[in-house]
Scaffold this motif. Structure first.
Motif, PDB file in Angstrom:
ATOM      1  N   PHE A  16      -3.129   8.334   8.894  1.00 55.67           N
ATOM      2  CA  PHE A  16      -3.822   8.231   7.297  1.00 55.67           C
ATOM      3  C   PHE A  16      -5.270   7.607   7.601  1.00 55.67           C
ATOM      4  O   PHE A  16      -5.818   7.236   8.450  1.00 55.67           O
TER       5      PHE A  16
ATOM      6  N   SER B 167      -6.730   5.261   5.781  1.00 60.64           N
ATOM      7  CA  SER B 167      -7.091   3.851   5.782  1.00 60.64           C
ATOM      8  C   SER B 167      -5.987   3.399   6.700  1.00 60.64           C
ATOM      9  O   SER B 167      -4.809   3.902   7.130  1.00 60.64           O
TER      10      SER B 167
ATOM     11  N   GLU C 159       0.206   3.922   1.533  1.00 61.46           N
ATOM     12  CA  GLU C 159       0.236   4.254   2.892  1.00 61.46           C
ATOM     13  C   GLU C 159       1.079   3.827   3.643  1.00 61.46           C
ATOM     14  O   GLU C 159       1.771   4.572   4.690  1.00 61.46           O
ATOM     15  N   TRP C 160       1.649   2.572   3.389  1.00 59.00           N
ATOM     16  CA  TRP C 160       2.880   2.052   4.115  1.00 59.00           C
ATOM     17  C   TRP C 160       4.013   2.764   3.717  1.00 59.00           C
ATOM     18  O   TRP C 160       4.867   3.070   4.624  1.00 59.00           O
TER      19      TRP C 160
ATOM     20  N   SER D  51      -2.908   2.079   7.937  1.00 58.39           N
ATOM     21  CA  SER D  51      -1.791   2.080   7.555  1.00 58.39           C
ATOM     22  C   SER D  51      -0.412   1.598   8.168  1.00 58.39           C
ATOM     23  O   SER D  51       0.706   1.643   8.017  1.00 58.39           O
TER      24      SER D  51
ATOM     25  N   ARG E  61       0.941  -1.404  -0.002  1.00 60.19           N
ATOM     26  CA  ARG E  61      -0.136  -0.022  -0.138  1.00 60.19           C
ATOM     27  C   ARG E  61       1.139   1.412   0.120  1.00 60.19           C
ATOM     28  O   ARG E  61       1.960   1.343   0.726  1.00 60.19           O
TER      29      ARG E  61
ATOM     30  N   ALA F 128       3.922   6.352   5.125  1.00 61.06           N
ATOM     31  CA  ALA F 128       3.913   6.307   6.817  1.00 61.06           C
ATOM     32  C   ALA F 128       5.257   6.317   6.956  1.00 61.06           C
ATOM     33  O   ALA F 128       5.975   6.840   7.977  1.00 61.06           O
TER      34      ALA F 128
ATOM     35  N   MET G  60       2.018  11.475  11.289  1.00 63.23           N
ATOM     36  CA  MET G  60       0.592  11.851  10.259  1.00 63.23           C
ATOM     37  C   MET G  60      -0.170  10.301  10.451  1.00 63.23           C
ATOM     38  O   MET G  60       0.350   9.233  10.643  1.00 63.23           O
TER      39      MET G  60
ATOM     40  N   ASN H 183       7.114   9.180   6.317  1.00 64.10           N
ATOM     41  CA  ASN H 183       6.721  10.283   7.595  1.00 64.10           C
ATOM     42  C   ASN H 183       7.328   9.970   8.820  1.00 64.10           C
ATOM     43  O   ASN H 183       7.566  11.013   9.557  1.00 64.10           O
TER      44      ASN H 183
END
Lengths: 302, 366
Positions: free
Chosen positions: B81, B83, A198-199, B85, A196, A202, B79, A205
């Protein structure tokens, strides 16, 4: 509403309620008919031949039970054929796996133009099926003794022959790589897409570099799939026949079995059963490892 | 604690303007929500602050320094998210420790910090569980703990509760606020849920078409919307169409009803068409007896719908000035039925005239 009407209405309801499940049950009973052709095909062309092979591997020509056929595959020339088959399959799976993974990852990189992905998928779909005589001819014409690239390299002062040969481990694995590596791209793209966005974000981040993401998250997550697909490539190469035959490679298990089928070896026909049984064992082990690895990776990627 | 300033942020995707010279200041330790419909640019703005997107022009200033030149992994921003994460190959504890591991902190320090934060989010007992073994709400708590572990300058939350069910959402939003207040961390929260934004924020920035339409406290946003868009987007509004009868006295005729607009800045020429807004809670109704007529100051209407909302019931009305919504106590609403005649009164002091914006919709809109 009178009591009798209520009772009748209740009865009607029961009857109506009972109709649907009964119909569904009847439909279920006939539903299996749809898969009969598939199972019939599997039975005729896979199960029955496999059963015959297994029986043949443990029986003499007169039908008596024996282990001598199995014992014979441990004698020359068969161990060398198994060894070369395993080495060639493993090497082409390793190369194909790593290269396919790297290219699939590059294709999906966010900076790559959108048209690249469908272009690669089309090419990979075609190249993964480019095997047998055309592939052997293509490589003979380029890297064969008198191949274009061989002669070009000779002009440049690099004579790759006789240390290199398309029938040797390096040469044959290079040929196999042509269909292994695109197959890996096709299979690896969905796996990498499973990582993903998002991984990555993240991880970034939280201070990780791209290398940090792959080291701590990306690789651990895709490794079971990567290994599983490499096992699949191993099985794919192990069962390849036409390419090796056209290249003139003789010491492969599939080629040895082919010798029996073509009638070139009539002295010990039961050895063919034993060789095929040996292949089945290796392929079954391959499938089991692949399934276990896929199960592990699907836990993270679903 | 840090301050964040978004200056003239502009971001386009082809011909679509996602951010249109956006300006927003977030004070130190403040909780600001960006509230708006899908496509208004709120997530784009947040991602620019985080370093995952870059603006065409403008600046993101954190503690007086423009951070746009820094990659996301150097900005030290936490942060959470939308969904889930969480890293699937790591336990809750390992997820929380990740940022500290990247910063090469000692194993003991990482473990201690992870333990503290998981305790803070109420998941101390789940530290050895993998994400797949946690519920959606628990996963977002771990994600929150993970983002706080690195002691970020700013906490960014991108619709973190949208994937959760209603009850967990309310519970978790209160926890987010509690933790934010406890740590005093400057927070930028993105949501399209007005209730969420109004309930946990110090200030709310209502966004539309890449701009901040209005920035204010939740009370200011709800009670004093400055544009029709804000009025329609936050809460529910009735829209009345009228004609100015007297410019000096601010008298507007809405069909047979005449109202006086209380806003002294209401300056329109006689005969000009205007739109007035009033919230359903500022519309009062009384059941009319059969054959009865409304008292002075009231006008007649008929009930068209009744929507039970718990303590209040939203009553749909058909009146001479158009369709209206009124909120009445649910106990009172028990006496109402469809097509019942009612006397309607508008709380004139709550009438507002707002600047129409392209996004304004016809009333009533939730």
């Amino acid at each position: 509403m009178a009591l009798s009407e209520i009772a009748e209405a209740g009865h009607r309801t029961d009857v109506l309620a009972g109709t649907k499940p009964r119909k569904q049950a009847r439909n279920r009973r006939w539903a299996f008919l749809g898969v009969v052709p598939f199972f019939a095909y599997i039975a005729v062309f896979l199960l029955i031949p496999t059963g015959k092979l297994i029986v043949g591997a443990f029986t003499t020509t007169t039908g008596a039970f024996t282990f001598s056929n199995i014992a014979s595959i441990f004698h020359a020339p068969y161990p060398a054929a198994f060894e070369f088959s395993v080495e060639l399959s493993a090497l082409s799976a390793l190369w194909g796996g790593i290269m396919g993974f790297l290219v699939a990852n590059a294709v999906l990189h966010h900076g790559v133009p959108r048209w690249v992905r469908p272009a690669y998928l089309s090419f990979s779909g075609m190249a993964a099926n480019f095997a047998g005589i055309p592939l052997a001819f293509a490589f003979t014409a380029t890297l064969g003794n008198l191949g274009v690239v061989t002669i070009l390299l000779k002009h440049l002062g690099f004579n790759i022959y006789p240390s290199f040969s398309l029938q040797g481990l390096l040469g044959a694995s290079l040929v196999y790589l042509f269909f292994q590596f695109p197959l890996m791209i096709l299979l690896m793209i969905p796996v990498i897409e499973g990582l993903r966005k998002e991984w990555r974000e993240a991880a970034s981040n939280l201070g990780a570099t791209s290398f940090g993401f792959w080291r701590h998250i990306g690789l651990p997550v895709v490794t079971p799939s990567l290994l599983g697909l490499m096992v699949l490539l191993f099985g794919n190469a192990f069962s390849a026949y036409a390419t090796a035959y056209a290249l003139g490679i003789s010491n492969l298990v599939t080629i040895q079995i082919g010798q029996f089928i073509n009638g070139n070896n009539v002295f010990a026909p039961q050895d063919a059963y034993a060789l095929a049984f040996g292949m089945i064992v290796i392929i079954v082990i391959t499938i089991i490892i692949y399934t276990l690895l896929q199960r592990r990776s699907s836990r993270w990627l679903k | 604690m840090s301050t964040v300033e978004l200056r003239d942020l502009r971001r386009t995707f082809g011909s679509v303007v996602a951010l249109d010279n956006l300006d927003l200041d977030i004070r130190s330790g403040e909780f600001v929500s960006m509230l708006g419909p899908s496509g208004c640019g709120k997530t784009t703005a947040l991602r620019i602050v985080a370093g995952f997107e870059w603006p065409d022009s403008g600046a993101v200033i954190v503690d007086g320094q423009d951070v746009l030149g820094q990659p996301a992994n150097k900005r030290n921003m936490g942060m959470v998210f939308q969904s889930y994460s969480l890293f699937p190959n790591m336990t809750a504890q390992q997820n929380v420790e990740f940022g500290l591991r990247v910063r090469k902190q000692s194993h003991e320090r990482r473990a201690k910090r992870a333990s503290e934060l998981l305790d803070l989010v109420g998941l101390a007992s789940a530290m050895s569980r993998y994400p797949r073994q946690l519920s959606g709400g628990q996963q977002q708590r771990v994600a929150l703990a993970r983002s706080l572990a690195i002691e970020p300058k700013v906490l960014l939350l991108d619709e973190p509760l949208s994937a959760l069910d209603a009850k967990v959402r309310v519970q978790l939003r209160e926890e987010v606020r509690r933790i934010q207040l406890e740590l005093g961390i400057t927070t930028l929260y993105v949501t399209h849920d007005q209730e969420e934004a109004l309930s946990i924020s110090d200030r709310v920035a209502v966004m539309s078409a890449g701009r901040v339409e209005q920035l204010g406290t939740p009370a200011q946003i709800y009670s004093g919307p400055r544009t029709a868009f804000v009025a329609n987007f936050v809460g529910t509004m009735n829209k009345l169409e009228g004609v100015v009868m007297s410019s000096e006295d601010r008298v507007v005729s809405c069909g047979p009803i005449k109202v006086i607009v209380p806003d002294p800045t209401f300056i329109h020429a006689v005969g000009e068409n205007v739109e007035l807004y009033i919230r359903p809670e500022d519309v009062a109704i009384e059941l009319l007896p059969v054959g009865g007529s409304p008292a002075p100051g009231y006008f007649e209407g008929r009930v068209t719908s009744l929507t039970f909302l718990g303590p209040v019931t939203r009553v749909g009305l058909r009146t001479d000035i158009g369709a209206l919504l009124a909120d009445v106590s649910s106990a009172v609403a028990l006496n109402l039925a469809a097509d019942a005649p009612v006397a309607v009164q508008l709380n004139a002091s709550s009438l507002r005239s707002l600047d129409a914006s392209p996004e304004s919709q016809s009333a009533p809109v939730s």
